[in-house]
Design an enzyme around this catalytic site. Structure first.
Site, PDB file in Angstrom:
ATOM      1  N   ASN A 180       0.697  -1.283  -0.011  1.00  6.04           N
ATOM      2  CA  ASN A 180       0.030  -0.036   0.049  1.00  6.04           C
ATOM      3  C   ASN A 180       0.655   1.201  -0.094  1.00  6.04           C
ATOM      4  O   ASN A 180       0.544   1.998   0.252  1.00  6.04           O
ATOM      5  CB  ASN A 180      -0.834   0.086   1.192  1.00  6.04           C
ATOM      6  CG  ASN A 180      -0.066   0.300   2.541  1.00  6.04           C
ATOM      7  OD1 ASN A 180       1.009   0.051   2.389  1.00  6.04           O
ATOM      8  ND2 ASN A 180      -0.947   0.327   3.563  1.00  6.04           N
ATOM      9  N   GLY A 202      -4.413 -16.446   6.711  1.00 16.48           N
ATOM     10  CA  GLY A 202      -5.731 -17.148   6.269  1.00 16.48           C
ATOM     11  C   GLY A 202      -5.924 -17.483   4.916  1.00 16.48           C
ATOM     12  O   GLY A 202      -6.133 -18.454   4.371  1.00 16.48           O
ATOM     13  N   TYR A 231       5.822  -1.849  17.663  1.00 13.28           N
ATOM     14  CA  TYR A 231       6.525  -2.569  16.508  1.00 13.28           C
ATOM     15  C   TYR A 231       6.664  -4.132  17.617  1.00 13.28           C
ATOM     16  O   TYR A 231       6.149  -4.967  16.776  1.00 13.28           O
ATOM     17  CB  TYR A 231       7.841  -1.737  16.565  1.00 13.28           C
ATOM     18  CG  TYR A 231       8.373  -2.523  15.250  1.00 13.28           C
ATOM     19  CD1 TYR A 231       7.961  -2.923  13.923  1.00 13.28           C
ATOM     20  CD2 TYR A 231       9.795  -3.003  15.380  1.00 13.28           C
ATOM     21  CE1 TYR A 231       8.624  -3.383  12.783  1.00 13.28           C
ATOM     22  CE2 TYR A 231      10.418  -3.584  14.680  1.00 13.28           C
ATOM     23  CZ  TYR A 231       9.978  -3.858  13.233  1.00 13.28           C
ATOM     24  OH  TYR A 231      10.638  -4.564  12.204  1.00 13.28           O
ATOM     25  N   GLY A 262       6.779   2.146   1.630  1.00 12.84           N
ATOM     26  CA  GLY A 262       7.668   1.579   0.471  1.00 12.84           C
ATOM     27  C   GLY A 262       7.373   2.551  -0.817  1.00 12.84           C
ATOM     28  O   GLY A 262       6.709   3.636  -0.716  1.00 12.84           O
TER      29      GLY A 262
HETATM   30  P1  NAD Z   1      10.142  -0.929   4.479  1.00 14.43           P
HETATM   31  O1  NAD Z   1       9.293   0.054   5.214  1.00 14.43           O
HETATM   32  O2  NAD Z   1      11.222  -0.678   3.350  1.00 14.43           O
HETATM   33  O3  NAD Z   1       9.143  -1.988   3.843  1.00 14.43           O
HETATM   34  C1  NAD Z   1       7.741  -2.467   4.270  1.00 14.43           C
HETATM   35  C2  NAD Z   1       6.852  -2.565   3.287  1.00 14.43           C
HETATM   36  O4  NAD Z   1       5.441  -2.903   3.552  1.00 14.43           O
HETATM   37  C3  NAD Z   1       6.668  -1.020   2.650  1.00 14.43           C
HETATM   38  O5  NAD Z   1       6.668  -1.408   1.053  1.00 14.43           O
HETATM   39  C4  NAD Z   1       5.109  -0.693   2.965  1.00 14.43           C
HETATM   40  O6  NAD Z   1       4.569   0.278   2.311  1.00 14.43           O
HETATM   41  C5  NAD Z   1       4.427  -1.824   3.095  1.00 14.43           C
HETATM   42  N1  NAD Z   1       3.392  -2.182   3.916  1.00 14.43           N
HETATM   43  C6  NAD Z   1       3.514  -1.634   5.483  1.00 14.43           C
HETATM   44  N2  NAD Z   1       2.095  -1.694   5.775  1.00 14.43           N
HETATM   45  C7  NAD Z   1       1.202  -2.437   4.836  1.00 14.43           C
HETATM   46  C8  NAD Z   1       0.035  -2.775   4.617  1.00 14.43           C
HETATM   47  N3  NAD Z   1      -1.017  -2.630   5.614  1.00 14.43           N
HETATM   48  N4  NAD Z   1      -0.328  -3.218   3.594  1.00 14.43           N
HETATM   49  C9  NAD Z   1       0.331  -3.296   2.466  1.00 14.43           C
HETATM   50  N5  NAD Z   1       1.769  -3.194   2.585  1.00 14.43           N
HETATM   51  C10 NAD Z   1       2.115  -2.425   3.622  1.00 14.43           C
HETATM   52  O7  NAD Z   1      10.719  -1.923   5.639  1.00 14.43           O
HETATM   53  P2  NAD Z   1      11.908  -3.161   5.511  1.00 14.43           P
HETATM   54  O8  NAD Z   1      12.965  -2.485   5.982  1.00 14.43           O
HETATM   55  O9  NAD Z   1      11.869  -3.651   3.963  1.00 14.43           O
HETATM   56  O10 NAD Z   1      11.137  -4.218   6.262  1.00 14.43           O
HETATM   57  C11 NAD Z   1      10.468  -5.300   5.856  1.00 14.43           C
HETATM   58  C12 NAD Z   1      10.109  -6.025   6.699  1.00 14.43           C
HETATM   59  O11 NAD Z   1      11.293  -6.711   7.370  1.00 14.43           O
HETATM   60  C13 NAD Z   1       9.149  -5.473   7.799  1.00 14.43           C
HETATM   61  O12 NAD Z   1       8.080  -6.670   8.147  1.00 14.43           O
HETATM   62  C14 NAD Z   1      10.312  -5.458   8.922  1.00 14.43           C
HETATM   63  O13 NAD Z   1       9.500  -5.722  10.324  1.00 14.43           O
HETATM   64  C15 NAD Z   1      11.141  -6.541   8.783  1.00 14.43           C
HETATM   65  N6  NAD Z   1      12.565  -6.401   9.328  1.00 14.43           N
HETATM   66  C16 NAD Z   1      13.258  -5.408   8.744  1.00 14.43           C
HETATM   67  C17 NAD Z   1      14.513  -5.314   9.231  1.00 14.43           C
HETATM   68  C18 NAD Z   1      15.331  -4.316   8.540  1.00 14.43           C
HETATM   69  O14 NAD Z   1      16.764  -4.059   9.113  1.00 14.43           O
HETATM   70  N7  NAD Z   1      15.280  -3.829   7.299  1.00 14.43           N
HETATM   71  C19 NAD Z   1      14.791  -5.760  10.447  1.00 14.43           C
HETATM   72  C20 NAD Z   1      14.125  -6.574  11.141  1.00 14.43           C
HETATM   73  C21 NAD Z   1      12.604  -6.977  10.510  1.00 14.43           C
END
Ligand code: NAD
Ligand code: UDP
Length: 319
Positions: free
Chosen positions: A38, A108, A151, A42
């Site tokens: 969404n 689901g 978070y 991102g």
């Molecule tokens: P990011 O913010 O770049 O990516 C997250 C993506 O999820 C974004 O594109 C955002 O638009 C999308 N998103 C969020 N809520 C949404 C929703 N309700 N519906 C549809 N899309 C949605 O972050 P990232 O660093 O790429 O992290 C990705 C995943 O990895 C996350 O779940 C995060 O918790 C996990 N993570 C990342 C790190 C890191 O160091 N990058 C560390 C631990 C965990």
């Protein structure tokens, strides 16, 4: 899972930093990839190069609402969630909702399609850890009502929900606990330490170190992380697996390294430490080594240089 060989895979959060790299990797492995996002944190820029690819599809959708995907699915990688502390403090309710309701909807869907489900969890489930380095067996030290609780608790709930679907519905599940990961496609303004330091060093702004800079993190380059996630996806390991680079560094040292690498004249300034900021963080990756035969390969120097090249290009600076 279906018998024929071309896997069909949904990646939620696929337009984010990690999600977009996973889209690239799974397409390269021959998957048909459905990316769902969404764009709350991102960007379409992260997947722009994939539009027109015959095996890539994009659906703009908020996964906290019922998810509809036509046709079969073999894998669901649930990566949707704000991940930077600044992002999840800006979107606290959305973060709780995507970790709770979004995970429920994605599970689901996996159950309805008979797909394998992989949850992107985090080192934040360990909170401000009292055990160091952190093995998967550590239960953590989280303040549920603190600012970061939105978070941490969302991800803890997501892990609990994933295990419940595994135990009650027999769903085939995987959980990766991701430690700080960095690389190209991080947003310059996402507020995380590494992009902040790089942007600040490259543009001559002061480099903002929070607290006294003695707090530590362990930074993993994105290519190593994607390799680990791919191996976990294909493994049989149901219980959580830590992935990250155990190369731990105080934040002040990271700031100094980036200043030196860029040849920047930016001064280092100290700002207040955010509430509940973990004092230390280092993954114990013995389990990943044992069950996935995985360990990070890219040195910090190499990873920082590759990331700096990306940020220079984003800022329109010559390499
Ligand atoms: P990011 O913010 O770049 O990516 C997250 C993506 O999820 C974004 O594109 C955002 O638009 C999308 N998103 C969020 N809520 C949404 C929703 N309700 N519906 C549809 N899309 C949605 O972050 P990232 O660093 O790429 O992290 C990705 C995943 O990895 C996350 O779940 C995060 O918790 C996990 N993570 C990342 C790190 C890191 O160091 N990058 C560390 C631990 C965990
Ligand atoms: N940090 C910092 N300066 C910044 C941004 C972050 O010193 O401009 C610190 C932050 O307080 C934390 C560490 O860097 O101690 C890592 O923060 P980040 O936001 O990258 O992610 P976290 O690991 O806290 O989730």
């Amino acid at each position: 899972m279906r018998a024929y060989h071309r896997p069909r895979t949904l990646i939620t959060g696929g337009a984010g930093f990690l999600g977009s790299h996973l889209c690239d990797r799974l397409l390269a492995e021959g998957h048909e990839v459905i990316c769902m996002d969404n764009f709350i944190t991102g960007s379409p820029d992260n997947i722009a190069h994939l539009f027109g690819h015959p095996r890539f599809h994009f659906i703009q959708h908020d996964v906290t609402n019922f998810i509809y995907v036509e046709g079969p699915l073999d894998f669901i990688l649930h990566f949707a969630s704000p991940a930077s502390p600044e992002d999840y403090l800006r979107y606290p309710i959305q973060t709780l909702k995507v970790g709770a309701l979004g995970t429920h909807k994605a599970l689901g869907l996996a159950k309805a399609k008979g797909a394998r489900f992989l949850l992107a969890s985090t080192s934040e489930v360990y909170g401000d850890p009292l055990v160091h380095p952190q093995p998967e067996t550590y239960w953590g030290n989280v303040n549920p009502i603190g600012l970061r609780g939105v978070y941490d608790e969302a991800k803890r709930f997501a892990e609990a929900m994933t295990m419940a679907y595994h135990r009650y519905h027999g769903l085939d599940t995987r959980i990766v606990r991701i430690f700080n990961t960095y690389g190209p496609r991080m947003r310059l303004d996402d507020g995380r330490a590494l992009p902040n330091f790089m942007r600040q060093a490259l543009t001559g702004e002061p480099i903002t170190v929070y607290g006294d800079g003695r707090q530590t993190r362990s930074f993993c380059y994105v290519d190593d992380m994607v390799e680990g996630i791919y191996r976990l996806l294909l493994s049989t390991e149901v219980e959580p697996v830590n992935l990250g680079n155990p190369d731990e560094i105080p934040l002040l040292q990271l700031a100094l390294e980036i200043k030196e690498l860029t040849g920047s004249a930016s001064p280092i300034v100290f700002k207040p430490l955010p509430a509940d900021d973990p004092r230390v963080r280092q993954p114990d990756i013995s389990k990943a080594r044992r069950v996935l035969g995985w360990e990070p390969k890219v040195s910090r120097r190499e990873g920082l240089e590759r990331t700096l090249a990306y940020f220079r290009q984003k800022l329109g600076l010559a390499c």
